[in-house]
Design an enzyme around this catalytic site. Structure first.
Site, PDB file in Angstrom:
ATOM      1  CE  LYS A 114       2.207   5.560   7.793  1.00 53.23           C
ATOM      2  NZ  LYS A 114       1.103   6.057   8.655  1.00 53.23           N
ATOM      3  N   GLY A 122       4.136   8.008   2.568  1.00 53.99           N
ATOM      4  CA  GLY A 122       5.090   6.935   2.367  1.00 53.99           C
ATOM      5  C   GLY A 122       4.433   5.663   1.882  1.00 53.99           C
ATOM      6  N   GLY A 125       0.816  -1.214   0.000  1.00 51.42           N
ATOM      7  CA  GLY A 125       0.000   0.000   0.000  1.00 51.42           C
ATOM      8  C   GLY A 125       0.847   1.260   0.000  1.00 51.42           C
ATOM      9  CG  ASP A 161      -6.769  10.116   6.796  1.00 57.15           C
ATOM     10  OD1 ASP A 161      -7.770  10.368   6.101  1.00 57.15           O
ATOM     11  OD2 ASP A 161      -5.697   9.720   6.314  1.00 57.15           O
ATOM     12  CB  SER A 197      -0.722  11.259   2.758  1.00 56.07           C
ATOM     13  OG  SER A 197      -2.086  11.073   2.512  1.00 56.07           O
TER      14      SER A 197
END
Length: 990
Positions: free
Chosen positions: A711, A694, A689, A816, A692
């Site tokens: 991540k 990384g 995936g 978010d 925004s």
């Protein structure tokens, strides 16, 4: 009979002067009410009005109505009412439609009262020129019949609760000069006919729910001087054919306008004084022609997507006093792009210059010294500035706010900061500034906000800091300050937040700090403090967060902490506290109290997992015995380790920054090589995936064979490093079964010597919710979610948000929420992740007071609540809105950005239009098929399925109300969803 006539004539002759006298004295005779229609209309109006201050006390038949308070009449018979003005009288109740019978009325002003109900029918008032009803609580639609008042010149219906569209026939008001409809709940589009009113000079439609584009005719209106359309949902672009010689103010803030600005905007609007276009999606360069609009005084283009260099032509605007360009992608480099800075020296009355959150690089030019000495706000944080701060900045002795945070500035600050005697807000956090604490700051007695956090300051805190008696927010965290906390801090009685964490501060906490009774947050973790928690803290009734972790504090846990009713987060971990843990108050809630690392504590709530107190005495004797034996051994070993670490520190300090993270001590440390090996050098085949800031990779750690998600932050993206820090801060102490737990973090350099930052999570085998709701075309047999799984996921996320908002100690807003941030484990339980733009509230009692974070609130289009687009602060009700949208998406399988949602239709109205009788038209086809099968198999009845879906949709719609105050909070949402899950699904469905 003949002799009777003369006396009658005489009587009439005697009476006529008396009547005439009554009339000429403008109704001096109190009993003369020959105009019964106007009298009746006014009395009908009074009858329905609540008049707490007696504004209508003389409205009685003993006095002629033309002498009543607020009433003006014509100057001759039959004394018709021409004006009714009762502004600001505290009147309540509805407005009677009888006012529509005052057919000679020219002015009706009822503004700034507490009037309710609909706007009355006034279509008979052909003489009406001024209608001002603003500042009330009127509801309903704007009646189309109002456009029959063809002589209206001034119409003000602002600051009410009006709904529905603006009447399409508003163009029939051909004599309108000013129109004010702002601060309502109007929807629909801007009527094109508005552009046909050639007399119109000013209009404001701000703070509504208007959508669609701005009609082209608006830009051609010949007499228009003011256009205000802030806080709507307008899209499209500003017409490239714009041309208006009279326009002086253009405000389009907080919409969804995009594309580039007309290149000739400054030439086309030569008389423009105010240009506010912030919080849109404009792109491209800032037109150089703006410098030709020589009357421009105030420019705000912040929070857009402007790129390129700032035009130096702005220096032509000699009357410019506000220039706000923050939060764009504007560029300047060491040797180019700074010309505008030199040119701004011509703006001799410039007061506000905000360039923060852009891509400005290099040193701050020395030409800063040439800027106007009138400068009050200089804001340049969140760029890539380097070098030292020019000492000439000290010449701006009128500066009120100086923000240079989030750059790479170096050097000391004492040389220039001493001269900024008017300063109230100084933010220099997240730089590489050095030196001791500048004693001259203590003389800046107007300071209310001071942050030097995340720098390399050293030395002692001077007692003279006690002079800053207006200080409310004081942050010196993540430096190398040492010595004690000055006793004089007790003088800072306006202090609300103090953060001294991550320093080398020693000694005892001064008891005088208990005099600062407005304190809500005390952060002093990661220091060398000793002694007890001062007993004077029992007077800190506003305290919501107390963090004294990782110190050397001792003594018993104070019972009075239970009396601090607002205290919702207490971290006393890793100290030397002893004795029994209280079992009441805040100590009874293990989710908000952290006491780990205090071996001398016992008892307390079962959830704290501490030993019973009866074992303490024997255990203590054993410990004391072992201490006496082992001290000499450990003393020698410690000396060897000290030498070893001193040699090692120099080698590793420049490469490893992980130890600075607030939670690292509790987690396994991993290196860049570990993560590279686990992800096969961050191979595309391991990519699962992108976000925004990384990318996320799957992998397996070699050491413990654990499947992980890594991540990796793209530090070239503006805001990525802040997102990393924000996520670390958010995840530092929150723990919940439905929050994605962090395994560890890595902040180091990669094999090429570049800065590398990553977070490591447990890999969720079932991916994210988005992939389950929306299937790609290349999938074979897509997996489908059952009804119970969908409701179960909703329950899980509601529980997570309930915890974040109400139970985690320091209320946290996720900001978010969307399906791709919801992960699913083996059992299809949902876990909420991605806290990259989460907000931690400073004051949990005031959810709109603002938040502690420097990351701009972005969120994701479709899930962002409407008030964020209007400039509102983040709040827990914003998360509730996003949750409502996600819940609708779960049941309908439609994204809020689906192409079908156009012309005012969105996912909310899509469901509302079929709710509750035709919900089968909107729910996911796969879900509908499953429900049909369940009823055929007689596991549940059709009515039970229907009631369950209606109940869940009702919760979703209750979360997505336009006004935050009308939404359910997440504790209510979680409670309702649990009840639905139990009542309608329960055991017979499983």
């Amino acid at each position: 009979m003949r002799h009777s006539k003369p006396p009658v004539k005489l009587a009439m002759l005697l009476l006529f002067p008396l009547l005439l006298c009554c009339g000429l004295d403008n109704i001096r005779c109190s009993t003369l009410h020959e105009n019964r229609e106007d009298l009746r209309a006014l009395l009908d109006f009074k009858q329905g009005i609540n008049d707490p201050y007696g504004a209508l006390s003389n409205w009685t038949t003993k006095t002629h109505f033309c002498r009543w308070n607020g009433v003006n009449c014509s100057s001759s018979r039959p004394w018709r009412v021409t004006k009714l003005n009762l502004t600001g009288q505290g009147l309540g109740g509805p407005i009677s439609s009888s006012l529509g019978n005052l057919t000679f009325l020219e002015t009706l002003v009822l503004s700034k009262n507490n009037l309710i109900g609909p706007i009355p029918l006034l279509n008979k008032l052909q003489h009406l020129k001024t209608l001002i009803l603003g500042g009330n609580s009127l509801q309903g639609v704007i009646p189309d019949a109002l456009t029959n008042c063809s002589n209206l010149a001034y119409l003000d219906l602002s600051v009410n609760n009006l709904t529905g569209p603006i009447p399409t026939r508003i163009g029939f008001l051909s004599k309108l000069v000013a129109l004010a409809l702002e601060n309502n709940n109007l929807d629909g589009v801007i009527p094109p006919g508005l552009g046909n009113i050639t007399t119109l000079q000013k209009f404001s439609l701000a703070e509504n729910n208007l959508s669609g584009t701005i009609p082209d005719d608006i830009w051609q209106m010949p007499n228009i001087t003011v256009v205000i359309l802030d806080g709507n949902k307008l899209s499209g672009r500003i017409s490239q054919n714009i041309s208006n010689l009279s326009l002086q103010m253009l405000s389009l803030t907080s919409n969804m306008l995009s594309s580039t600005l007309p290149s000739n905007i400054g030439d086309a609007l030569p008389n423009l004084r105010t240009l506010w276009l912030s919080k849109n999606m404009f792109e491209g360069t800032i037109p150089a022609s703006l410098g030709n609009a020589s009357d421009l005084e105030d420019i705000d283009l912040s929070e857009n997507h402007f790129t390129g260099q700032i035009p130096s032509s702005l220096g032509n605007l000699s009357g410019l006093y506000d220039l706000i360009l923050e939060d764009n992608m504007l560029e300047a480099k060491e040797n180019e792009g700074w010309e505008f800075f030199h040119a701004l020296a011509n703006c001799r009355i410039l007061k506000v210059l905000s360039l923060s959150l852009n891509q400005l690089q290099g040193v701050i030019p020395n030409s800063i010294a040439n800027l106007s000495t009138s400068l009050t706000n200089l804001i340049m944080g969140g760029n890539y500035l380097s070098g030292t701060v020019p000492s000439s900045i000290g010449k701006f002795n009128k500066l009120i706010k100086l923000s240079l945070d989030g750059n790479n500035l170096t050097g000391t600050i004492d040389e220039w900061v001493r001269n900024l005697t008017s300063l109230q807000h100084l933010n220099l956090e997240v730089n590489n500034l050095i030196g001791t604490f500048p004693p001259s700051i203590s003389s800046l007695t107007n300071l209310t906000y001071l942050s030097l956090a995340n720098n390399k300051f050293t030395g002692f805190l001077p007692p003279s800091l006690g002079n800053l008696q207006r200080m409310t927010n004081f942050n010196l965290s993540h430096n190398k300050f040492q010595g004690g906390i000055p006793v004089a801090f007790g003088n800072l009685q306006q202090l609300v937040i103090i953060d001294l964490s991550w320093n080398n501060i020693s000694g005892e906490i001064p008891a005088t700090l208990g005099q600062c009774q407005l304190l809500t947050i005390i952060e002093m973790g990661q220091n060398l403090l000793v002694g007890i928690i001062p007993t004077t803290f029992d007077k800190l009734y506003s305290l919501s967060m107390l963090n004294l972790s990782h110190n050397k504090l001792s003594g018993p846990l104070p019972d009075y902490l239970n009396d601090l009713k607002l205290l919702s987060k207490l971290d006393l971990s890793y100290n030397n506290f002893q004795g029994e843990i209280p079992r009441t108050g805040i100590f009874d809630n293990a989710t908000v109290v952290l006491l780990d690392g205090n071996p001398g504590l016992c008892g307390g709530s079962m959830d704290l997992h501490k030993p019973s107190c009866h074992n303490v005495s024997r255990r203590t004797r054993i410990v004391n015995y072992l201490v006496k034996i082992l001290i000499p051994i450990f003393g020698f070993m410690s000396l060897l380790l000290l030498v070893y670490f001193l040699l090692l520190h120099k080698k590793t300090s420049s490469r490893e920054q992980l130890s600075q993270l607030p939670f690292v001590e509790h987690f396994e440390k991993v290196t860049y090589n570990d993560l590279a090996q686990a992800t096969r050098d961050f191979s595309e085949s391991n990519l699962i995936g992108r976000g925004s800031y990384g990318s996320v990779y799957s992998g397996k750690l070699k050491e413990n064979k654990m499947e992980v998600a890594v991540k990796v932050f793209d530090l070239d993206m503006r805001g990525a490093e802040r997102s990393f820090l924000a996520e670390c801060e958010a995840l530092r102490s929150i723990q919940h079964r439905n929050l994605l737990p962090i395994l560890t973090a890595c902040s180091t350099v990669d094999s090429a010597g570049n800065v590398f930052k990553a977070l490591v999570y447990e890999l969720m085998p079932n991916g994210n919710l988005d992939t389950w709701i929306h299937h790609r075309g290349d999938e074979g047999a897509p997996k489908q979610l059952s009804l119970i799984q969908r409701v179960g996921i909703a329950v899980n996320i509601a529980d997570a948000l309930d915890y974040l908002h109400h139970d985690c100690g320091r209320p946290t807003v996720h900001c978010d929420l969307k399906p791709s941030n919801i992960l699913l484990n083996d059992d299809m339980n949902a876990l909420l992740g991605d806290f990259g733009i989460a907000r931690l509230y400073a004051d949990p009692q005031s959810m709109w007071a603002g938040s502690i974070s420097s990351i701009g609130v972005k969120g994701t289009i479709g899930y962002i609540p409407p008030e964020y687009g209007g400039g509102g602060h983040v709040s827990t009700s914003g998360d509730a809105y996003s949750f409502g949208v996600v819940l609708l998406e779960i049941l309908t399988a439609k994204r809020p950005t689906d192409p079908m949602f156009t012309d005012g239709l969105d996912i909310i109205s899509f469901v509302e239009n079929s709710f509750p009788d035709q919900i089968s038209h909107v729910i996911d086809a796969h879900l509908a098929e499953e429900c049909k099968n369940l009823t055929q198999e007689k596991k549940v009845t059709e009515n039970e399925i229907y009631e369950c879906l209606v109940a869940v949709l009702q919760v979703a719609l209750s979360c997505t109300r336009s006004l935050p105050s009308e939404r359910l909070n997440m504790k209510q949402v979680a409670s309702k969803l649990h009840a639905i899950n139990t009542s309608y699904l329960g055991s017979k469905y499983k």
